[in-house]
Design a protein around this motif. Structure first.
Motif, mmCIF file in Angstrom:
data_model
loop_
_atom_site.group_PDB
_atom_site.id
_atom_site.type_symbol
_atom_site.label_atom_id
_atom_site.label_comp_id
_atom_site.label_asym_id
_atom_site.label_seq_id
_atom_site.Cartn_x
_atom_site.Cartn_y
_atom_site.Cartn_z
ATOM 1 N N ALA A 1 -6.312 1.822 -4.128
ATOM 2 C CA ALA A 1 -6.784 0.272 -4.231
ATOM 3 C C ALA A 1 -5.979 -0.164 -5.243
ATOM 4 O O ALA A 1 -5.973 -1.835 -4.851
ATOM 5 C CB ALA A 1 -7.630 0.011 -3.094
ATOM 6 N N ALA A 2 -6.450 -0.713 -6.160
ATOM 7 C CA ALA A 2 -6.495 -1.408 -7.137
ATOM 8 C C ALA A 2 -5.450 -2.194 -7.266
ATOM 9 O O ALA A 2 -4.557 -2.807 -7.752
ATOM 10 C CB ALA A 2 -7.710 -1.320 -8.487
ATOM 11 N N PHE A 3 -4.434 -1.071 -7.426
ATOM 12 C CA PHE A 3 -2.971 -0.784 -8.150
ATOM 13 C C PHE A 3 -1.879 -1.333 -7.099
ATOM 14 O O PHE A 3 -0.829 -1.374 -7.357
ATOM 15 C CB PHE A 3 -2.780 0.637 -8.607
ATOM 16 N N ASN A 4 -2.757 -1.843 -5.485
ATOM 17 C CA ASN A 4 -1.539 -1.830 -4.607
ATOM 18 C C ASN A 4 -1.606 -3.878 -5.103
ATOM 19 O O ASN A 4 -0.697 -4.102 -4.593
ATOM 20 C CB ASN A 4 -2.543 -1.641 -3.077
ATOM 21 N N ILE A 5 -2.651 -4.089 -5.792
ATOM 22 C CA ILE A 5 -2.091 -5.725 -6.407
ATOM 23 C C ILE A 5 -0.678 -5.491 -7.013
ATOM 24 O O ILE A 5 -0.791 -6.626 -7.029
ATOM 25 C CB ILE A 5 -3.666 -5.677 -7.045
ATOM 26 N N ILE A 6 -0.385 -4.893 -7.754
ATOM 27 C CA ILE A 6 0.782 -4.431 -8.147
ATOM 28 C C ILE A 6 1.922 -4.752 -7.271
ATOM 29 O O ILE A 6 2.662 -6.093 -7.173
ATOM 30 C CB ILE A 6 1.361 -3.632 -8.814
ATOM 31 N N ALA A 7 1.932 -4.449 -6.221
ATOM 32 C CA ALA A 7 3.122 -4.122 -4.896
ATOM 33 C C ALA A 7 2.543 -6.149 -4.339
ATOM 34 O O ALA A 7 4.104 -6.475 -4.466
ATOM 35 C CB ALA A 7 2.809 -3.672 -4.578
ATOM 36 N N THR A 8 1.722 -6.357 -4.145
ATOM 37 C CA THR A 8 1.399 -7.431 -3.697
ATOM 38 C C THR A 8 1.702 -9.009 -5.068
ATOM 39 O O THR A 8 2.806 -9.734 -4.277
ATOM 40 C CB THR A 8 0.079 -7.727 -3.637
ATOM 41 N N LEU A 9 1.147 -8.494 -5.988
ATOM 42 C CA LEU A 9 1.936 -9.966 -6.926
ATOM 43 C C LEU A 9 2.862 -9.790 -7.497
ATOM 44 O O LEU A 9 3.500 -10.974 -7.683
ATOM 45 C CB LEU A 9 1.424 -9.728 -8.310
ATOM 46 N N VAL A 10 4.057 -8.450 -7.625
ATOM 47 C CA VAL A 10 5.815 -8.565 -7.766
ATOM 48 C C VAL A 10 6.263 -9.701 -6.159
ATOM 49 O O VAL A 10 7.293 -10.633 -7.042
ATOM 50 C CB VAL A 10 5.805 -6.990 -7.723
ATOM 51 N N MET A 11 5.549 -9.252 -4.965
ATOM 52 C CA MET A 11 6.477 -9.136 -4.385
ATOM 53 C C MET A 11 5.809 -11.576 -3.896
ATOM 54 O O MET A 11 7.085 -12.071 -3.491
ATOM 55 C CB MET A 11 5.191 -9.181 -2.684
ATOM 56 N N VAL A 12 4.567 -11.709 -4.784
ATOM 57 C CA VAL A 12 4.327 -12.842 -4.568
ATOM 58 C C VAL A 12 5.122 -13.536 -5.694
ATOM 59 O O VAL A 12 5.830 -14.677 -5.707
ATOM 60 C CB VAL A 12 2.690 -13.216 -5.195
ATOM 61 N N VAL A 13 5.675 -13.262 -7.018
ATOM 62 C CA VAL A 13 6.424 -13.941 -8.227
ATOM 63 C C VAL A 13 7.603 -14.077 -7.789
ATOM 64 O O VAL A 13 8.461 -14.724 -7.446
ATOM 65 C CB VAL A 13 6.436 -12.967 -8.846
ATOM 66 N N ASN A 14 8.177 -12.792 -6.123
ATOM 67 C CA ASN A 14 9.524 -13.512 -6.082
ATOM 68 C C ASN A 14 9.388 -14.632 -4.804
ATOM 69 O O ASN A 14 10.623 -15.202 -4.707
ATOM 70 C CB ASN A 14 10.152 -11.880 -4.951
#
Length: 414
Positions: free
Chosen positions: A283-296
Protein backbone atom coordinates in the motif's frame (compact mmCIF):
# COMPACT_ATOMS: atom_id res chain seq x y z
CA UNK A 1 1.64 32.93 8.32
CA UNK A 2 4.99 31.95 6.79
CA UNK A 3 5.23 28.45 5.38
CA UNK A 4 8.10 26.93 3.39
CA UNK A 5 7.43 26.71 -0.35
CA UNK A 6 7.61 22.90 -0.42
CA UNK A 7 5.01 22.51 2.35
CA UNK A 8 2.72 25.20 0.89
CA UNK A 9 2.62 23.81 -2.66
CA UNK A 10 2.80 20.14 -1.59
CA UNK A 11 -0.23 20.49 0.66
CA UNK A 12 -2.14 22.36 -2.09
CA UNK A 13 -1.38 19.58 -4.58
CA UNK A 14 -2.71 17.05 -2.09
CA UNK A 15 -5.99 18.95 -1.58
CA UNK A 16 -6.45 20.07 -5.18
CA UNK A 17 -9.08 18.52 -7.48
CA UNK A 18 -7.09 17.26 -10.45
CA UNK A 19 -8.19 17.25 -14.05
CA UNK A 20 -7.09 13.63 -14.23
CA UNK A 21 -9.56 11.82 -11.99
CA UNK A 22 -7.63 8.57 -12.36
CA UNK A 23 -4.71 10.08 -10.41
CA UNK A 24 -7.11 11.15 -7.64
CA UNK A 25 -8.53 7.62 -7.58
CA UNK A 26 -5.05 6.06 -7.29
CA UNK A 27 -4.18 8.49 -4.46
CA UNK A 28 -7.36 7.54 -2.62
CA UNK A 29 -6.78 3.82 -3.04
CA UNK A 30 -3.19 4.21 -1.81
CA UNK A 31 -4.46 5.98 1.30
CA UNK A 32 -7.22 3.41 1.90
CA UNK A 33 -4.85 0.49 1.30
CA UNK A 34 -2.34 1.88 3.78
CA UNK A 35 -5.09 2.43 6.34
CA UNK A 36 -6.39 -1.13 5.91
CA UNK A 37 -2.89 -2.58 6.20
CA UNK A 38 -2.19 -0.70 9.42
CA UNK A 39 -5.63 -1.64 10.80
CA UNK A 40 -5.10 -5.32 9.98
CA UNK A 41 -1.67 -5.38 11.63
CA UNK A 42 -2.93 -3.76 14.83
CA UNK A 43 -5.95 -6.07 15.11
CA UNK A 44 -4.09 -9.29 14.28
CA UNK A 45 -1.15 -8.58 16.61
CA UNK A 46 -3.58 -7.59 19.39
CA UNK A 47 -5.47 -10.86 18.95
CA UNK A 48 -2.19 -12.81 19.02
CA UNK A 49 -1.19 -10.94 22.19
CA UNK A 50 -4.56 -11.92 23.64
CA UNK A 51 -4.06 -15.57 22.74
CA UNK A 52 -0.56 -15.56 24.22
CA UNK A 53 -1.80 -13.92 27.42
CA UNK A 54 -4.71 -16.35 27.66
CA UNK A 55 -2.48 -19.38 27.16
CA UNK A 56 0.13 -18.14 29.61
CA UNK A 57 -2.56 -17.47 32.23
CA UNK A 58 -4.00 -20.96 31.82
CA UNK A 59 -0.90 -23.09 31.27
CA UNK A 60 1.48 -21.26 33.59
CA UNK A 61 -1.30 -21.02 36.12
CA UNK A 62 -1.29 -24.80 36.30
CA UNK A 63 2.35 -25.84 35.89
CA UNK A 64 5.02 -24.79 38.41
CA UNK A 65 6.75 -21.48 37.71
CA UNK A 66 9.81 -23.02 39.35
CA UNK A 67 10.76 -25.81 41.73
CA UNK A 68 13.62 -26.25 44.15
CA UNK A 69 14.54 -29.76 45.29
CA UNK A 70 17.47 -31.96 46.23
CA UNK A 71 19.04 -35.12 44.90
CA UNK A 72 17.07 -37.01 47.57
CA UNK A 73 13.48 -36.47 48.76
CA UNK A 74 13.08 -33.57 51.16
CA UNK A 75 12.37 -34.80 54.69
CA UNK A 76 11.13 -31.35 55.68
CA UNK A 77 10.12 -28.94 52.92
CA UNK A 78 9.44 -25.97 55.22
CA UNK A 79 13.06 -24.74 55.63
CA UNK A 80 13.38 -24.67 51.82
CA UNK A 81 10.10 -22.78 51.54
CA UNK A 82 11.20 -20.28 54.20
CA UNK A 83 14.48 -19.69 52.36
CA UNK A 84 12.59 -19.21 49.09
CA UNK A 85 10.15 -16.70 50.61
CA UNK A 86 13.08 -14.46 51.55
CA UNK A 87 13.48 -13.69 47.84
CA UNK A 88 11.26 -10.68 47.02
CA UNK A 89 10.25 -12.22 43.67
CA UNK A 90 8.68 -15.30 45.32
CA UNK A 91 4.99 -15.00 46.13
CA UNK A 92 4.31 -18.50 47.47
CA UNK A 93 6.08 -21.80 48.19
CA UNK A 94 4.26 -25.13 48.70
CA UNK A 95 5.21 -28.84 48.78
CA UNK A 96 5.23 -30.61 45.44
CA UNK A 97 5.90 -34.08 44.02
CA UNK A 98 5.70 -35.11 40.40
CA UNK A 99 5.72 -38.53 38.74
CA UNK A 100 4.90 -39.95 35.32
CA UNK A 101 2.74 -42.95 34.63
CA UNK A 102 -0.09 -44.44 32.59
CA UNK A 103 -3.77 -44.09 33.35
CA UNK A 104 -5.87 -47.18 32.58
CA UNK A 105 -9.65 -47.62 32.45
CA UNK A 106 -11.44 -50.66 30.98
CA UNK A 107 -8.49 -51.58 28.78
CA UNK A 108 -7.90 -48.05 27.44
CA UNK A 109 -4.68 -46.34 28.44
CA UNK A 110 -3.04 -42.94 28.12
CA UNK A 111 0.16 -41.35 29.49
CA UNK A 112 -0.36 -38.99 32.39
CA UNK A 113 1.74 -36.63 34.46
CA UNK A 114 0.71 -36.83 38.10
CA UNK A 115 1.32 -33.93 40.46
CA UNK A 116 1.24 -34.53 44.21
CA UNK A 117 -0.21 -31.41 45.83
CA UNK A 118 -1.47 -30.17 49.16
CA UNK A 119 -5.10 -29.21 48.40
CA UNK A 120 -5.15 -26.75 51.30
CA UNK A 121 -2.23 -24.77 49.83
CA UNK A 122 -2.58 -25.41 46.11
CA UNK A 123 -4.61 -22.23 45.62
CA UNK A 124 -1.53 -20.15 46.44
CA UNK A 125 0.33 -21.34 43.35
CA UNK A 126 -2.32 -22.70 40.96
CA UNK A 127 -5.62 -21.73 39.33
CA UNK A 128 -6.97 -25.29 39.35
CA UNK A 129 -9.39 -24.65 42.23
CA UNK A 130 -11.24 -22.02 40.19
CA UNK A 131 -11.50 -24.32 37.15
CA UNK A 132 -13.03 -27.40 38.81
CA UNK A 133 -16.07 -28.43 36.73
CA UNK A 134 -17.14 -31.40 38.84
CA UNK A 135 -16.20 -32.62 42.30
CA UNK A 136 -13.93 -30.77 44.71
CA UNK A 137 -10.17 -30.32 44.99
CA UNK A 138 -10.43 -30.54 48.78
CA UNK A 139 -11.62 -34.14 48.39
CA UNK A 140 -7.99 -35.18 47.88
CA UNK A 141 -7.68 -36.67 51.34
CA UNK A 142 -4.41 -38.37 52.33
CA UNK A 143 -4.61 -42.13 52.26
CA UNK A 144 -7.79 -42.24 50.15
CA UNK A 145 -5.97 -42.09 46.80
CA UNK A 146 -8.34 -39.66 45.16
CA UNK A 147 -7.43 -38.06 41.84
CA UNK A 148 -8.49 -34.91 40.00
CA UNK A 149 -8.26 -35.31 36.24
CA UNK A 150 -8.63 -33.04 33.22
CA UNK A 151 -11.83 -32.65 31.24
CA UNK A 152 -10.39 -34.20 28.06
CA UNK A 153 -9.20 -37.26 29.99
CA UNK A 154 -12.61 -37.60 31.63
CA UNK A 155 -14.35 -37.28 28.26
CA UNK A 156 -12.01 -39.79 26.60
CA UNK A 157 -12.63 -42.43 29.29
CA UNK A 158 -16.19 -41.29 30.04
CA UNK A 159 -15.35 -40.78 33.69
CA UNK A 160 -17.31 -39.00 36.40
CA UNK A 161 -16.60 -38.34 40.08
CA UNK A 162 -16.73 -41.66 41.95
CA UNK A 163 -15.35 -43.79 39.11
CA UNK A 164 -12.26 -45.92 39.66
CA UNK A 165 -9.17 -45.76 37.42
CA UNK A 166 -5.81 -47.51 37.58
CA UNK A 167 -2.53 -45.63 37.70
CA UNK A 168 0.51 -47.56 36.45
CA UNK A 169 3.80 -46.20 37.75
CA UNK A 170 7.24 -47.61 36.84
CA UNK A 171 9.15 -48.88 39.87
CA UNK A 172 12.80 -49.82 40.15
CA UNK A 173 13.23 -53.42 41.28
CA UNK A 174 15.72 -56.28 41.31
CA UNK A 175 13.78 -58.18 38.67
CA UNK A 176 15.27 -58.71 35.20
CA UNK A 177 15.04 -55.45 33.32
CA UNK A 178 15.33 -53.41 36.51
CA UNK A 179 11.83 -51.86 36.28
CA UNK A 180 8.44 -53.32 37.15
CA UNK A 181 5.07 -51.58 36.92
CA UNK A 182 3.22 -50.73 40.09
CA UNK A 183 -0.56 -50.48 39.92
CA UNK A 184 -2.64 -48.25 42.16
CA UNK A 185 -6.40 -47.83 42.11
CA UNK A 186 -7.52 -44.21 42.23
CA UNK A 187 -10.95 -42.71 42.77
CA UNK A 188 -11.94 -39.74 40.62
CA UNK A 189 -12.94 -36.95 43.01
CA UNK A 190 -12.81 -33.98 40.63
CA UNK A 191 -12.58 -32.85 37.02
CA UNK A 192 -10.92 -29.59 35.95
CA UNK A 193 -10.96 -27.69 32.68
CA UNK A 194 -8.48 -24.92 31.93
CA UNK A 195 -8.85 -25.04 28.14
CA UNK A 196 -5.37 -26.22 27.23
CA UNK A 197 -3.45 -29.42 26.50
CA UNK A 198 -3.10 -29.93 30.24
CA UNK A 199 -6.72 -31.10 30.29
CA UNK A 200 -5.49 -34.34 28.72
CA UNK A 201 -2.04 -34.78 30.28
CA UNK A 202 -2.25 -33.71 33.94
CA UNK A 203 -3.76 -35.29 37.04
CA UNK A 204 -3.57 -34.27 40.71
CA UNK A 205 -3.33 -36.46 43.80
CA UNK A 206 -2.57 -35.75 47.42
CA UNK A 207 1.13 -35.15 48.10
CA UNK A 208 1.13 -37.83 50.82
CA UNK A 209 -0.37 -40.37 48.41
CA UNK A 210 2.38 -39.46 45.93
CA UNK A 211 4.96 -40.14 48.64
CA UNK A 212 3.46 -43.57 49.30
CA UNK A 213 3.55 -44.40 45.58
CA UNK A 214 7.27 -43.59 45.69
CA UNK A 215 7.80 -45.64 48.89
CA UNK A 216 8.73 -42.49 50.82
CA UNK A 217 7.71 -41.34 54.26
CA UNK A 218 4.36 -39.47 54.32
CA UNK A 219 6.11 -36.17 55.11
CA UNK A 220 8.66 -36.46 52.32
CA UNK A 221 8.25 -34.49 49.10
CA UNK A 222 10.20 -34.23 45.90
CA UNK A 223 10.58 -30.42 45.84
CA UNK A 224 9.09 -27.07 46.76
CA UNK A 225 6.94 -25.38 44.13
CA UNK A 226 7.37 -21.62 43.74
CA UNK A 227 5.14 -18.90 42.36
CA UNK A 228 7.11 -15.87 41.18
CA UNK A 229 6.02 -12.35 40.31
CA UNK A 230 7.82 -12.10 36.97
CA UNK A 231 7.67 -15.35 34.97
CA UNK A 232 10.70 -14.41 32.89
CA UNK A 233 12.79 -14.13 36.05
CA UNK A 234 11.80 -17.61 37.27
CA UNK A 235 14.99 -19.36 36.02
CA UNK A 236 17.28 -16.87 37.76
CA UNK A 237 15.20 -16.76 40.95
CA UNK A 238 15.10 -20.56 41.30
CA UNK A 239 18.80 -20.86 40.53
CA UNK A 240 19.71 -18.24 43.15
CA UNK A 241 17.60 -19.99 45.81
CA UNK A 242 19.10 -23.41 45.04
CA UNK A 243 22.65 -22.05 45.15
CA UNK A 244 21.95 -20.36 48.46
CA UNK A 245 20.72 -23.62 49.98
CA UNK A 246 23.75 -25.68 49.02
CA UNK A 247 25.31 -27.80 46.27
CA UNK A 248 22.94 -30.71 46.77
CA UNK A 249 19.93 -28.62 45.77
CA UNK A 250 18.79 -28.18 42.19
CA UNK A 251 16.31 -25.86 40.47
CA UNK A 252 13.89 -26.32 37.62
CA UNK A 253 11.48 -23.87 35.97
CA UNK A 254 8.70 -23.56 33.40
CA UNK A 255 11.06 -22.77 30.51
CA UNK A 256 12.21 -26.40 30.51
CA UNK A 257 8.69 -27.82 30.20
CA UNK A 258 6.71 -25.11 28.39
CA UNK A 259 9.43 -22.88 26.93
CA UNK A 260 9.19 -24.39 23.43
CA UNK A 261 5.48 -23.60 23.26
CA UNK A 262 5.95 -19.94 24.11
CA UNK A 263 8.99 -19.66 21.84
CA UNK A 264 6.86 -21.01 19.00
CA UNK A 265 4.08 -18.53 19.81
CA UNK A 266 6.59 -15.68 19.81
CA UNK A 267 8.04 -16.78 16.47
CA UNK A 268 4.55 -17.13 15.02
CA UNK A 269 3.72 -13.57 16.06
CA UNK A 270 6.94 -12.30 14.48
CA UNK A 271 6.36 -14.11 11.18
CA UNK A 272 2.72 -13.05 10.90
CA UNK A 273 3.77 -9.49 11.72
CA UNK A 274 6.32 -9.57 8.89
CA UNK A 275 3.75 -10.97 6.45
CA UNK A 276 1.24 -8.28 7.35
CA UNK A 277 3.99 -5.69 7.05
CA UNK A 278 4.23 -6.68 3.39
CA UNK A 279 0.61 -5.58 2.97
CA UNK A 280 1.50 -2.19 4.43
CA UNK A 281 4.55 -2.05 2.13
CA UNK A 282 2.44 -2.74 -0.98
CA UNK A 283 0.00 0.00 0.00
CA UNK A 284 2.81 2.41 0.84
CA UNK A 285 4.63 1.82 -2.42
CA UNK A 286 1.43 2.51 -4.37
CA UNK A 287 2.36 6.09 -3.52
CA UNK A 288 5.20 5.70 -6.04
CA UNK A 289 2.73 5.14 -8.88
CA UNK A 290 0.60 8.04 -7.67
CA UNK A 291 3.48 10.49 -7.53
CA UNK A 292 4.97 9.37 -10.86
CA UNK A 293 1.66 10.16 -12.54
CA UNK A 294 1.42 13.45 -10.64
CA UNK A 295 4.90 14.41 -11.80
CA UNK A 296 3.95 13.71 -15.41
CA UNK A 297 0.70 15.62 -14.97
CA UNK A 298 2.42 18.63 -13.34
CA UNK A 299 5.39 18.82 -15.71
CA UNK A 300 4.40 22.28 -16.90
CA UNK A 301 3.90 23.56 -13.34
CA UNK A 302 7.30 22.22 -12.34
CA UNK A 303 8.95 23.98 -15.29
CA UNK A 304 7.25 27.29 -14.45
CA UNK A 305 8.37 27.02 -10.81
CA UNK A 306 11.92 26.36 -11.98
CA UNK A 307 11.89 29.42 -14.23
CA UNK A 308 10.61 31.51 -11.30
CA UNK A 309 13.66 30.47 -9.28
CA UNK A 310 12.63 27.31 -7.45
CA UNK A 311 15.62 25.04 -6.78
CA UNK A 312 15.67 21.29 -7.50
CA UNK A 313 15.67 20.74 -3.73
CA UNK A 314 12.44 22.71 -3.34
CA UNK A 315 10.80 20.77 -6.18
CA UNK A 316 11.89 17.52 -4.52
CA UNK A 317 10.48 18.73 -1.20
CA UNK A 318 7.09 19.52 -2.79
CA UNK A 319 6.49 15.94 -3.87
CA UNK A 320 8.00 14.47 -0.71
CA UNK A 321 5.47 16.54 1.25
CA UNK A 322 2.61 15.45 -0.99
CA UNK A 323 3.44 11.75 -0.73
CA UNK A 324 4.12 11.99 3.00
CA UNK A 325 0.74 13.63 3.60
CA UNK A 326 -0.96 10.71 1.84
CA UNK A 327 1.05 8.30 4.04
CA UNK A 328 0.30 10.23 7.23
CA UNK A 329 -3.43 10.37 6.47
CA UNK A 330 -3.59 6.62 5.72
CA UNK A 331 -1.46 5.65 8.71
CA UNK A 332 -3.36 7.84 11.18
CA UNK A 333 -6.74 6.63 9.89
CA UNK A 334 -5.61 2.99 10.04
CA UNK A 335 -4.09 3.47 13.50
CA UNK A 336 -7.26 5.02 14.96
CA UNK A 337 -9.57 2.44 13.38
CA UNK A 338 -7.19 -0.38 14.36
CA UNK A 339 -7.14 0.69 18.02
CA UNK A 340 -10.94 0.94 18.08
CA UNK A 341 -11.30 -2.48 16.42
CA UNK A 342 -8.72 -4.13 18.69
CA UNK A 343 -10.46 -2.82 21.82
CA UNK A 344 -13.85 -4.08 20.62
CA UNK A 345 -12.94 -7.21 18.67
CA UNK A 346 -14.76 -9.51 21.13
CA UNK A 347 -17.94 -7.45 20.79
CA UNK A 348 -17.62 -7.41 17.00
CA UNK A 349 -17.26 -11.21 16.89
CA UNK A 350 -20.19 -11.56 19.29
CA UNK A 351 -22.32 -9.34 17.04
CA UNK A 352 -21.33 -11.41 14.00
CA UNK A 353 -22.34 -14.60 15.85
CA UNK A 354 -25.73 -13.11 16.77
CA UNK A 355 -26.38 -11.90 13.21
CA UNK A 356 -25.26 -15.12 11.51
CA UNK A 357 -26.64 -17.45 14.16
CA UNK A 358 -23.40 -19.42 14.08
CA UNK A 359 -20.80 -19.76 16.84
CA UNK A 360 -17.38 -18.84 15.49
CA UNK A 361 -15.63 -20.03 18.65
CA UNK A 362 -17.15 -22.86 20.64
CA UNK A 363 -15.57 -24.34 23.74
CA UNK A 364 -16.26 -27.83 22.40
CA UNK A 365 -13.86 -27.30 19.50
CA UNK A 366 -11.51 -24.56 20.68
CA UNK A 367 -9.88 -23.95 24.04
CA UNK A 368 -11.63 -20.56 24.17
CA UNK A 369 -15.20 -19.43 23.63
CA UNK A 370 -14.41 -15.83 22.65
CA UNK A 371 -11.72 -13.98 20.71
CA UNK A 372 -9.22 -12.48 23.18
CA UNK A 373 -7.48 -9.21 22.36
CA UNK A 374 -4.76 -7.37 24.23
CA UNK A 375 -3.75 -4.04 22.74
CA UNK A 376 -0.12 -3.10 23.31
CA UNK A 377 0.73 0.50 22.57
CA UNK A 378 4.28 -0.48 21.71
CA UNK A 379 2.94 -2.54 18.80
CA UNK A 380 0.75 0.36 17.67
CA UNK A 381 3.69 2.76 17.73
CA UNK A 382 5.91 0.30 15.84
CA UNK A 383 3.27 -0.32 13.14
CA UNK A 384 2.52 3.38 12.64
CA UNK A 385 6.23 4.22 12.48
CA UNK A 386 6.76 1.47 9.90
CA UNK A 387 3.90 2.84 7.79
CA UNK A 388 5.23 6.40 7.96
CA UNK A 389 8.81 5.36 7.14
CA UNK A 390 7.74 3.26 4.13
CA UNK A 391 5.49 6.08 2.91
CA UNK A 392 8.39 8.51 3.12
CA UNK A 393 10.76 6.15 1.29
CA UNK A 394 8.15 5.67 -1.45
CA UNK A 395 8.18 9.41 -2.19
CA UNK A 396 11.93 9.72 -2.83
CA UNK A 397 12.18 8.34 -6.36
CA UNK A 398 9.19 10.26 -7.86
CA UNK A 399 10.34 13.43 -6.08
CA UNK A 400 13.85 12.98 -7.47
CA UNK A 401 12.37 12.55 -10.96
CA UNK A 402 10.46 15.80 -10.52
CA UNK A 403 13.62 17.62 -9.43
CA UNK A 404 15.33 16.48 -12.67
CA UNK A 405 12.70 18.06 -14.97
CA UNK A 406 14.32 20.55 -17.38
CA UNK A 407 12.16 23.69 -17.87
CA UNK A 408 13.06 24.11 -21.54
CA UNK A 409 12.08 20.56 -22.46
CA UNK A 410 8.88 20.65 -20.42
CA UNK A 411 7.73 23.96 -22.00
CA UNK A 412 8.82 23.19 -25.55
CA UNK A 413 5.40 22.07 -26.76
CA UNK A 414 3.26 24.27 -24.50
Amino acid sequence: MFRPLAIFIGSRYTRAKRRNHFISFISLTSMIGLALGVLAMIVVLSVMNGFQHEMSERILGMVPHATVGATQPLDDWRPVAEAAMKNPEVQAAVPFTQLDGMLSFKGAMQPIQVSGVDPAQEGKVSIVASHIKAGDLQALKPGEFGVVIGEITARRFRLAPGDKVTLIVPEVSTAPGGITPRLQRLTVVGIFKVGAELDSSLALINVQDAAELQHWQPTQVQSVRLKVRDLWLAPQVASDIAQGLGPQYRADDWTHTQGSLFSAMKMEKTMIGLLLLMIVAVAAFNIIATLVMVVNDKGTDIAILRTLGATPGQILGIFVVQGSLIGIAGTVAGGVLGVIAALNVSRIVGWMERVSGQHIFTSDVYFISNLPSQLQWGDVAMICCAGLVMSFLATLYPAWRAAQVQPAQALRYE
